[in-house]
Design a protein around this motif. Structure first.
Motif, PDB file in Angstrom:
ATOM      1  N   LYS A  35       2.079  14.785  -0.005  1.00 36.92           N
ATOM      2  CA  LYS A  35       1.274  16.010   0.009  1.00 36.92           C
ATOM      3  C   LYS A  35      -0.204  15.737  -0.208  1.00 36.92           C
ATOM      4  O   LYS A  35      -1.045  16.120   0.599  1.00 36.92           O
ATOM      5  N   THR A  36      -0.585  15.065  -1.318  1.00 33.70           N
ATOM      6  CA  THR A  36      -2.014  14.875  -1.600  1.00 33.70           C
ATOM      7  C   THR A  36      -2.613  13.701  -0.844  1.00 33.70           C
ATOM      8  O   THR A  36      -3.852  13.597  -0.754  1.00 33.70           O
ATOM      9  N   ASP A  37      -1.792  12.790  -0.325  1.00 33.79           N
ATOM     10  CA  ASP A  37      -2.240  11.623   0.450  1.00 33.79           C
ATOM     11  C   ASP A  37      -3.099  10.655  -0.352  1.00 33.79           C
ATOM     12  O   ASP A  37      -3.848   9.852   0.235  1.00 33.79           O
ATOM     13  N   GLU A  38      -3.023  10.697  -1.674  1.00 33.14           N
ATOM     14  CA  GLU A  38      -3.770   9.746  -2.489  1.00 33.14           C
ATOM     15  C   GLU A  38      -3.235   8.333  -2.240  1.00 33.14           C
ATOM     16  O   GLU A  38      -2.023   8.097  -2.245  1.00 33.14           O
ATOM     17  N   LEU A  39      -4.149   7.394  -2.007  1.00 34.51           N
ATOM     18  CA  LEU A  39      -3.769   6.025  -1.675  1.00 34.51           C
ATOM     19  C   LEU A  39      -3.811   5.125  -2.902  1.00 34.51           C
ATOM     20  O   LEU A  39      -4.611   5.333  -3.825  1.00 34.51           O
ATOM     21  N   LEU A  59       6.132   8.703  -3.662  1.00 34.89           N
ATOM     22  CA  LEU A  59       5.263   7.842  -2.880  1.00 34.89           C
ATOM     23  C   LEU A  59       6.032   7.203  -1.729  1.00 34.89           C
ATOM     24  O   LEU A  59       7.239   6.940  -1.838  1.00 34.89           O
ATOM     25  N   VAL A  60       5.308   6.965  -0.624  1.00 37.57           N
ATOM     26  CA  VAL A  60       5.843   6.237   0.523  1.00 37.57           C
ATOM     27  C   VAL A  60       4.881   5.112   0.871  1.00 37.57           C
ATOM     28  O   VAL A  60       3.755   5.061   0.365  1.00 37.57           O
ATOM     29  N   THR A  61       5.321   4.199   1.734  1.00 43.75           N
ATOM     30  CA  THR A  61       4.440   3.114   2.159  1.00 43.75           C
ATOM     31  C   THR A  61       3.341   3.664   3.069  1.00 43.75           C
ATOM     32  O   THR A  61       3.566   4.560   3.887  1.00 43.75           O
ATOM     33  N   PHE A  62       2.145   3.111   2.888  1.00 44.95           N
ATOM     34  CA  PHE A  62       1.005   3.544   3.694  1.00 44.95           C
ATOM     35  C   PHE A  62       1.027   2.887   5.074  1.00 44.95           C
ATOM     36  O   PHE A  62       0.591   3.474   6.066  1.00 44.95           O
ATOM     37  N   GLY A  63       1.553   1.693   5.146  1.00 46.15           N
ATOM     38  CA  GLY A  63       1.571   0.968   6.420  1.00 46.15           C
ATOM     39  C   GLY A  63       0.465  -0.065   6.490  1.00 46.15           C
ATOM     40  O   GLY A  63      -0.606   0.100   5.891  1.00 46.15           O
ATOM     41  N   SER A  64       0.737  -1.143   7.197  1.00 40.93           N
ATOM     42  CA  SER A  64      -0.220  -2.247   7.328  1.00 40.93           C
ATOM     43  C   SER A  64      -0.791  -2.286   8.737  1.00 40.93           C
ATOM     44  O   SER A  64      -0.314  -1.591   9.644  1.00 40.93           O
ATOM     45  N   SER A  65      -1.795  -3.116   8.903  1.00 37.49           N
ATOM     46  CA  SER A  65      -2.379  -3.310  10.223  1.00 37.49           C
ATOM     47  C   SER A  65      -1.319  -3.898  11.162  1.00 37.49           C
ATOM     48  O   SER A  65      -0.655  -4.887  10.827  1.00 37.49           O
ATOM     49  N   LYS A 117       1.282  13.569 -11.432  1.00 38.87           N
ATOM     50  CA  LYS A 117       2.187  13.982 -12.516  1.00 38.87           C
ATOM     51  C   LYS A 117       3.553  13.341 -12.292  1.00 38.87           C
ATOM     52  O   LYS A 117       3.870  12.865 -11.199  1.00 38.87           O
ATOM     53  N   ALA A 118       4.337  13.338 -13.341  1.00 33.63           N
ATOM     54  CA  ALA A 118       5.685  12.784 -13.250  1.00 33.63           C
ATOM     55  C   ALA A 118       6.499  13.558 -12.217  1.00 33.63           C
ATOM     56  O   ALA A 118       6.442  14.787 -12.158  1.00 33.63           O
ATOM     57  N   GLY A 119       7.234  12.825 -11.397  1.00 33.28           N
ATOM     58  CA  GLY A 119       8.021  13.444 -10.339  1.00 33.28           C
ATOM     59  C   GLY A 119       7.381  13.372  -8.978  1.00 33.28           C
ATOM     60  O   GLY A 119       8.060  13.590  -7.959  1.00 33.28           O
ATOM     61  N   ASP A 120       6.079  13.073  -8.903  1.00 35.62           N
ATOM     62  CA  ASP A 120       5.421  12.908  -7.611  1.00 35.62           C
ATOM     63  C   ASP A 120       6.026  11.700  -6.893  1.00 35.62           C
ATOM     64  O   ASP A 120       6.396  10.709  -7.518  1.00 35.62           O
ATOM     65  N   GLY A 161       0.831  -1.192   0.000  1.00 40.64           N
ATOM     66  CA  GLY A 161       0.000   0.000   0.000  1.00 40.64           C
ATOM     67  C   GLY A 161       0.870   1.248   0.000  1.00 40.64           C
ATOM     68  O   GLY A 161       1.887   1.320   0.701  1.00 40.64           O
ATOM     69  N   THR A 162       0.470   2.231  -0.819  1.00 41.01           N
ATOM     70  CA  THR A 162       1.270   3.452  -0.953  1.00 41.01           C
ATOM     71  C   THR A 162       0.422   4.684  -0.657  1.00 41.01           C
ATOM     72  O   THR A 162      -0.807   4.658  -0.737  1.00 41.01           O
ATOM     73  N   ARG A 163       1.118   5.771  -0.336  1.00 45.44           N
ATOM     74  CA  ARG A 163       0.486   7.066  -0.131  1.00 45.44           C
ATOM     75  C   ARG A 163       1.331   8.114  -0.833  1.00 45.44           C
ATOM     76  O   ARG A 163       2.556   8.127  -0.697  1.00 45.44           O
ATOM     77  N   MET A 164       0.669   8.980  -1.593  1.00 45.57           N
ATOM     78  CA  MET A 164       1.395   9.987  -2.341  1.00 45.57           C
ATOM     79  C   MET A 164       1.714  11.180  -1.442  1.00 45.57           C
ATOM     80  O   MET A 164       0.901  11.576  -0.595  1.00 45.57           O
TER      81      MET A 164
END
Length: 353
Positions: free
Chosen positions: A187-191, A219-225, A214-217, A182-185
């Motif tokens: 600033k915008t927090d889009e999952l 992402l980090v891991t969203f984290g699991s339960s 857009k290109a260059g955005d 699972g990922t989170r973008m």
């Protein structure tokens, strides 16, 4: 010769004569009575000695040369070993410096995300349990490693632990086709969900089909339960391509991972999750973009007489002028100005007269 009384007397006599001759020779100095006999013996036996020396010297020289050659060969071999050892040391130093840099970057990431990690070294790569993209690390259950722990390095997300032995563990890499996180973008927090595609960029499906990406955005891991198998905030990668949504419920983008999966060496297994979500603090700092300085522009209009006039109304040239005409025109203008001043000077002269 038999050992008789006569032979013994003869031996004692010869020894006495030898000592007498030695005594006379020493006391006589340069004028020794036996000097003539010595010279005669040298005359007789000298050529024989020279011949023997001529025959023996090349052999002796050859033996000396072989001995010296052996010494030189040993010295060359020693120098070659020292040179090889020096090269190995230099190579080892380069490798050590590289690993120190990797460890330092990993510790900085762990500190930024407040991850408790166990350092490990990649000791093998291959299809351990049928997976196409896996590595083996030199840490296992004896080191506190458990299944479904996040693995990272100084660049970002490496993968997750799948199999654990007493002293080793198998890590499924994030670019494996069976890998999903699972990922989170930023600033915008889009999952979304990122899936490995081997040597190609990760495929990420955002839950929002209208998400602005857009290109260059990044992402980090969203984290699991319960933070397994993934802890939050680990850098994943940057968007390199965005597919049109086309009205679909989800939107697919392609992300270049931060980690180089073909050159893994030092990694860290997260054995303790952070108390709080680090959000975007683990992402590398983006370079500051400097705005280019605007280039000043000058608008020039052409008059009916050919003059070039800028925005302030100043004549800056003439389209009919030829090279050198400008100087001639300037000279002519100067002459005209001088002639125009002459009447005033004449009037002044008349006034003075």
């Amino acid at each position: 010769m038999r050992d008789t009384r006569e032979s013994r007397l003869l031996l004692v006599l010869l020894i006495a004569i030898a000592f007498a001759l030695i005594t006379v020779d020493i006391r006589g100095g340069e004028g020794s009575p036996v000097d003539g006999a010595r010279q005669a013996a040298a005359t007789v036996f000298g050529p024989v000695e020279n011949g023997v020396a001529a025959a023996v010297d090349p052999v002796g020289n050859a033996i000396g040369a072989v001995r010296d050659s052996g010494n030189r060969h040993d010295r060359i071999a020693t120098l070659e070993k020292e040179n090889a050892a020096l090269k190995a040391k230099l190579g080892s130093d380069d490798r050590t410096n590289s690993r120190v840099r990797q460890l330092d970057a990993m510790l900085k990431n762990a500190g930024a995300g407040q991850y408790g990690i166990k350092g490990a070294e990649v000791i093998a790569i291959g299809a351990a349990q049928g997976f196409s993209w896996t590595v083996t690390i030199d840490a296992g259950s004896n080191d506190g490693i458990r299944r479904d722990m996040t693995v990272l390095n100084g660049e970002g997300l490496v993968g997750r632990v799948t199999t654990v032995g007493p002293s080793t563990a198998t890590v499924l890499l994030a670019n494996d086709p069976d890998f999903t996180v699972g990922t989170r973008m930023e600033k915008t927090d889009e999952l979304g969900f990122a899936t490995g595609q081997g040597s190609r960029p990760l495929s990420v499906q955002f839950l929002n089909g209208k998400a602005k990406v857009k290109a260059g955005d990044r992402l980090v891991t969203f984290g699991s339960s319960k933070d397994k198998p993934f802890v939050p905030g680990v850098p994943v990668g940057e968007v390199v391509r965005v597919d049109p949504s086309g009205g679909a419920l989800t939107r697919t983008v392609y992300v270049k991972p931060y980690v180089g999966f073909t050159k893994l060496d030092i990694v860290g297994v997260v054995v303790q999750a952070p108390r709080q979500d680090p959000r975007d603090t683990v992402l590398p700092k983006q370079p500051v973009k400097t705005k280019p300085k605007p280039t000043p522009t000058v608008t020039v209009t052409v008059q009916p007489n050919g003059d070039l006039v800028d925005g302030s109304g100043k004549v800056v040239g003439n389209i009919n002028e030829k090279p050198g005409d400008g100087d001639a025109a300037g000279d002519a203008a100067g002459d005209q100005q001088g002639n125009a001043q002459q009447p005033d000077n004449a009037a002044d002269d008349q006034g003075q007269g």
